[in-house]
Write a protein that holds these residues in place. Structure first.
Motif, PDB file in Angstrom:
ATOM      1  N   GLN A  64       0.825  -1.201   0.000  1.00 20.41           N
ATOM      2  CA  GLN A  64       0.000   0.000   0.000  1.00 20.41           C
ATOM      3  C   GLN A  64       0.862   1.255   0.000  1.00 20.41           C
ATOM      4  OE1 GLN A  64      -2.513  -0.536   3.403  1.00 20.41           O
ATOM      5  NE2 GLN A  64      -4.116  -1.592   2.228  1.00 20.41           N
ATOM      6  N   LYS A  65       1.943   1.224   0.762  1.00 16.47           N
ATOM      7  CA  LYS A  65       2.848   2.376   0.793  1.00 16.47           C
ATOM      8  C   LYS A  65       3.474   2.579  -0.579  1.00 16.47           C
ATOM      9  CE  LYS A  65       6.826   4.219   3.244  1.00 16.47           C
ATOM     10  NZ  LYS A  65       7.855   3.967   4.250  1.00 16.47           N
ATOM     11  N   TRP A  66       3.885   1.504  -1.237  1.00 15.83           N
ATOM     12  CA  TRP A  66       4.501   1.597  -2.553  1.00 15.83           C
ATOM     13  C   TRP A  66       3.518   2.146  -3.580  1.00 15.83           C
ATOM     14  CZ3 TRP A  66       3.710  -0.556  -7.375  1.00 15.83           C
ATOM     15  CH2 TRP A  66       4.745  -0.397  -8.289  1.00 15.83           C
ATOM     16  N   THR A  67       2.266   1.654  -3.572  1.00 15.19           N
ATOM     17  CA  THR A  67       1.268   2.141  -4.529  1.00 15.19           C
ATOM     18  C   THR A  67       0.906   3.600  -4.254  1.00 15.19           C
ATOM     19  OG1 THR A  67      -0.494   1.200  -3.170  1.00 15.19           O
ATOM     20  CG2 THR A  67       0.273  -0.107  -5.030  1.00 15.19           C
ATOM     21  N   GLY A  68       0.874   4.002  -2.991  1.00 16.42           N
ATOM     22  CA  GLY A  68       0.621   5.405  -2.667  1.00 16.42           C
ATOM     23  C   GLY A  68       1.718   6.309  -3.199  1.00 16.42           C
TER      24      GLY A  68
ATOM     25  N   ILE B  85       2.790   9.798 -10.158  1.00 18.64           N
ATOM     26  CA  ILE B  85       1.989   9.971 -11.371  1.00 18.64           C
ATOM     27  C   ILE B  85       1.239  11.293 -11.340  1.00 18.64           C
ATOM     28  CG2 ILE B  85      -0.003   9.043 -12.634  1.00 18.64           C
ATOM     29  CD1 ILE B  85       1.044   6.242 -11.852  1.00 18.64           C
ATOM     30  N   LYS B  86       0.704  11.660 -10.171  1.00 18.42           N
ATOM     31  CA  LYS B  86      -0.010  12.926 -10.040  1.00 18.42           C
ATOM     32  C   LYS B  86       0.933  14.107 -10.293  1.00 18.42           C
ATOM     33  CE  LYS B  86      -2.564  13.502  -6.339  1.00 18.42           C
ATOM     34  NZ  LYS B  86      -3.024  13.905  -4.993  1.00 18.42           N
ATOM     35  N   THR B  87       2.145  14.032  -9.748  1.00 19.75           N
ATOM     36  CA  THR B  87       3.124  15.097  -9.963  1.00 19.75           C
ATOM     37  C   THR B  87       3.535  15.168 -11.429  1.00 19.75           C
ATOM     38  OG1 THR B  87       3.955  14.747  -7.725  1.00 19.75           O
ATOM     39  CG2 THR B  87       5.363  15.990  -9.212  1.00 19.75           C
TER      40      THR B  87
END
Length: 108
Positions: free
Chosen positions: A29-33, A39-41
């Protein structure tokens, strides 16, 4: 000697369970976050890349053009100076008489 160290009784501290596997649910979960933030940046910088990308891509060509224009200006300045020296040595030429045509004025 070592400074102040607070005493925490064992009943107030929380022990973190140690995981034996490196691919636990929390780490995934930490990696996907982190990947989603990246990706957002990247998406927020995309308009800048689309706008200034062609400019950066053409910088070498623009630099060559700039150098060519500077060289041609110095060549034309030399030619103009040579022409002026040649004209100064030749006979003076009378300037033609200029006639002006009347131009109608519009009053609005």
């Amino acid at each position: 000697m070592y400074g102040y160290r607070p005493y925490y009784p064992t009943m107030f501290t929380q022990s973190v369970p140690k995981t034996s596997s490196t691919l636990s649910l929390a780490s995934i979960q930490k990696w996907t976050g982190t990947a989603q933030q990246f990706i957002k940046t990247a998406n927020s910088f995309l308009p800048y890349v689309q706008q200034y990308g062609p400019l950066v891509k053409n910088l070498p060509v623009m630099w060559k053009l700039y150098k060519a224009f500077n060289e041609s200006e110095t060549d034309t300045e030399k030619e103009v100076n040579d022409d002026q020296v040649a004209h100064a040595q030749s006979e003076p030429v009378a300037e033609p008489v200029k006639t002006y045509e009347s131009i109608p004025k519009l009053y609005l």
